[in-house]
Write a protein that holds these residues in place. Sequence first.
Motif, short mmCIF file in Angstrom:
data_model
loop_
_atom_site.label_atom_id
_atom_site.label_comp_id
_atom_site.label_asym_id
_atom_site.label_seq_id
_atom_site.Cartn_x
_atom_site.Cartn_y
_atom_site.Cartn_z
N PRO A 88 0.80 -1.23 0.00
CA PRO A 88 0.00 0.00 0.00
C PRO A 88 0.83 1.27 0.00
O PRO A 88 0.46 2.25 -0.64
CB PRO A 88 -0.84 -0.14 1.28
CG PRO A 88 -0.97 -1.62 1.47
CD PRO A 88 0.33 -2.21 0.99
N TYR A 91 1.71 2.46 -3.49
CA TYR A 91 0.67 2.86 -4.44
C TYR A 91 0.89 4.31 -4.87
O TYR A 91 1.27 5.16 -4.07
CB TYR A 91 -0.72 2.75 -3.81
CG TYR A 91 -1.18 1.35 -3.52
CD1 TYR A 91 -0.57 0.25 -4.11
CD2 TYR A 91 -2.25 1.13 -2.65
CE1 TYR A 91 -1.01 -1.03 -3.83
CE2 TYR A 91 -2.69 -0.15 -2.37
CZ TYR A 91 -2.07 -1.24 -2.96
OH TYR A 91 -2.51 -2.50 -2.69
N ASP A 93 -1.03 7.47 -7.45
CA ASP A 93 -2.26 7.83 -8.15
C ASP A 93 -2.23 7.47 -9.62
O ASP A 93 -3.25 7.11 -10.20
CB ASP A 93 -2.53 9.34 -8.01
CG ASP A 93 -2.96 9.73 -6.61
OD1 ASP A 93 -3.33 8.83 -5.83
OD2 ASP A 93 -2.93 10.93 -6.30
N ALA A 105 -8.38 -2.66 -6.42
CA ALA A 105 -8.07 -1.38 -5.78
C ALA A 105 -9.32 -0.82 -5.12
O ALA A 105 -9.27 -0.27 -4.00
CB ALA A 105 -7.53 -0.40 -6.80
N LEU A 106 -10.48 -0.95 -5.77
CA LEU A 106 -11.74 -0.51 -5.18
C LEU A 106 -12.05 -1.29 -3.91
O LEU A 106 -12.44 -0.72 -2.89
CB LEU A 106 -12.89 -0.70 -6.19
CG LEU A 106 -12.91 0.24 -7.39
CD1 LEU A 106 -13.95 -0.22 -8.40
CD2 LEU A 106 -13.20 1.67 -6.96
N GLU A 108 -9.95 -2.91 -1.95
CA GLU A 108 -9.01 -2.57 -0.88
C GLU A 108 -9.36 -1.22 -0.25
O GLU A 108 -9.08 -1.00 0.94
CB GLU A 108 -7.59 -2.53 -1.44
CG GLU A 108 -7.03 -3.90 -1.81
CD GLU A 108 -5.68 -3.81 -2.50
OE1 GLU A 108 -5.17 -2.68 -2.66
OE2 GLU A 108 -5.15 -4.86 -2.90
N ALA A 109 -9.96 -0.33 -1.04
CA ALA A 109 -10.31 1.00 -0.53
C ALA A 109 -11.63 0.98 0.23
O ALA A 109 -12.07 2.03 0.71
CB ALA A 109 -10.39 1.99 -1.68
N SER A 111 -14.67 -0.20 -1.04
CA SER A 111 -15.88 -0.11 -1.86
C SER A 111 -16.68 -1.41 -1.76
O SER A 111 -16.12 -2.50 -1.66
CB SER A 111 -15.52 0.14 -3.33
OG SER A 111 -16.67 0.07 -4.16
N ARG A 148 -5.14 4.57 -11.07
CA ARG A 148 -5.68 4.23 -9.75
C ARG A 148 -6.58 5.35 -9.22
O ARG A 148 -7.69 5.11 -8.74
CB ARG A 148 -4.53 3.96 -8.77
CG ARG A 148 -4.99 3.47 -7.40
CD ARG A 148 -3.80 3.34 -6.47
NE ARG A 148 -2.81 2.41 -6.98
CZ ARG A 148 -2.87 1.09 -6.81
NH1 ARG A 148 -3.88 0.55 -6.16
NH2 ARG A 148 -1.91 0.32 -7.30
N LYS A 149 -6.12 6.59 -9.31
CA LYS A 149 -6.90 7.72 -8.78
C LYS A 149 -8.22 7.88 -9.53
O LYS A 149 -9.26 8.18 -8.92
CB LYS A 149 -6.08 9.00 -8.87
CG LYS A 149 -6.75 10.22 -8.23
CD LYS A 149 -5.86 11.44 -8.30
CE LYS A 149 -6.44 12.61 -7.50
NZ LYS A 149 -7.78 12.99 -7.96
N LEU A 152 -10.73 5.26 -8.15
CA LEU A 152 -11.18 5.54 -6.78
C LEU A 152 -12.06 6.79 -6.73
O LEU A 152 -13.07 6.81 -6.02
CB LEU A 152 -9.97 5.70 -5.86
CG LEU A 152 -9.08 4.46 -5.71
CD1 LEU A 152 -7.93 4.74 -4.75
CD2 LEU A 152 -9.87 3.25 -5.26
N LYS A 156 -16.10 7.09 -5.57
CA LYS A 156 -16.57 8.02 -4.53
C LYS A 156 -17.71 8.90 -5.05
O LYS A 156 -18.62 9.25 -4.30
CB LYS A 156 -15.41 8.91 -4.07
CG LYS A 156 -14.34 8.17 -3.28
CD LYS A 156 -13.18 9.09 -2.93
CE LYS A 156 -12.08 8.35 -2.21
NZ LYS A 156 -10.91 9.22 -1.94
#
Length: 245
Positions: A88, A91, A93, A105-106, A108-109, A111, A148-149, A152, A156
């Motif tokens: 992590p 990582y 962006d 990635a979603l 892990e965040a 979601s 990645r950014k 994510l 959101k």
Amino acid sequence: MIPAGRKPATVERAAEIFGKSFNYFQNQRLWEKLFPATIKPFHRAGAQRIVRLWDEEQLLALAAQLELPFDQQDIPVLPVADPQHPKPQEYQDEDLLDVVEAWEALHEAGSELSQRAWTTYVSRDEDARETSGPKSALEINGSRYWHRKTVLDWDKARLGRGESPNAGRPEGSKDKAPRGPRPTAIARLAAAKGLLQELPDLSQAEMVKAIASTQNITERQALRILNEARANLGPAAPSPTTKNK
């Protein structure tokens, strides 16, 4: 994963760098013979359809050394030690993720979006260029990659069910009579009622399996229909008792 700031090299580009024809490089799997363990692939291990990718700068450095005494220290070290299993704290962006890595990635965040739903969001017809998912940043040999950014941030900002500003009935439209249950729902409920009346001694598990198999639905759906049928029928009549002679 393609780490941020790195230029990916395909098999075609690798063959060009090492002065081989694409067919020879591919058929002989020269990457297995030429590349040391320090050159980590960008492509995800275990993918059903692998688009092989490596770091172009590393391949150029390796090709330049093949005519000289080999020294792995001269090969640039990637900012991520293992691009397929980054930590992590590594990582960035601008990391480029394939469709599965983007969903991971979603996940892990935090979601709650399922992998199936994510795949639906980013799927498209052969000629279509737009989807309801985030816009991909790169496409290589038919495989798309997202920053990645971007992924994510899209999640959101994603509107929940019924939150779309266009959802619901247009202002000023007249009320309509409520729609009744669909024919399939009526048929399934009738089948569950019939089972309760005809075979009352079956266990709940047996009834659920019978409804699921005959109606081609999941056992979870079958249980819900069975409970609805029980509620509609009301409490079962007490069994008649026989008097002792």
